[in-house]
Design an enzyme around this catalytic site. Sequence first.
Site, short mmCIF file in Angstrom:
data_model
loop_
_atom_site.label_atom_id
_atom_site.label_comp_id
_atom_site.label_asym_id
_atom_site.label_seq_id
_atom_site.Cartn_x
_atom_site.Cartn_y
_atom_site.Cartn_z
N ASP A 1 0.65 -1.00 0.30
CA ASP A 1 -0.05 0.15 -0.16
C ASP A 1 0.57 1.03 0.12
OD1 ASP A 1 -2.15 -1.60 0.31
OD2 ASP A 1 -2.51 -1.90 2.22
N PHE A 2 0.11 2.06 -0.47
CA PHE A 2 0.79 3.81 -0.51
C PHE A 2 1.35 4.27 1.22
CE2 PHE A 2 0.73 8.32 -0.71
CZ PHE A 2 1.43 8.73 -0.76
#
Length: 276
Positions: free
Chosen positions: A141-142
């Site tokens: 994920d970011f």
Amino acid sequence: MKVNRPIRPIKKKISVVQTDEAEQTPAPPSTPATPTFKLQKLLAQKGLGSRREMEVLIASGAVSINGKAAVVGDRVGAQDLVRIGKRAIRLNLEESLPKVLLYHKPEGEIVSRDDPEGRPSVFDKLPHLRSSKWIAIGRLDFNTSGLLIFTTDGMLANRLMHPSFEVEREYAVRVLGELTPEQITQLTTGIMLADGQAAFSYLADQGGEGANHWYRIILKEGKNREVRRMFEAVGLTVSRLMRVRFGPINLPPRIKRGQWLELDEKEIRRLLSLIA
């Protein structure tokens, strides 16, 4: 690079067909046939996508062999000209090792080449390839950091990512608060998420200070935001998440955030032997 022994090595069965010596007759001499290989396999090895993606591409009519539309299952040899659209594809029919690269992803980068929001991409940091492309083995994920593995071989990527192989992903997780024994039981026996049931195959308390507490967990799948959603399901918020191992590969301490390391031939051969 530190490479672990696999938890569940896959055993291959080799069948041996025996015949009576009296029934065997020598084969007449013949001219060695030119070796051919399945088209979708070679395209996947070029890093153009997984074997399944290449099958879909071939079925769409976008691939040709010697000017004729290819079909799934076609085989090609050294003299064949393969094109995707108008682009000629140079196929290496000799045995060669794929490229494998380890990247220490920091928070604030996406694992995608295209982003409508224009956020920084992990692919911006990787070395340029002329005739193939880097394939990300799994995503982060970011706001998640840690180990990302890239390769030029679509089949290797599929071998490490496909759920049927149950390749372990290990994370260091910091949460706000501390798990109770009941919550630990929930997380390790199974929690129902919107996209199915999920469970940690391993969970260990790593201590902490103040409101923050660290845990070490292992998963054998890669659902979207799975770790964060599982902790949220028992009422705790993940404040930091870092992947420290993927399958047999640990994140080397010498790779700092935003840096990459390409494996050498010996390391690649060891990796391939561990997942064979």
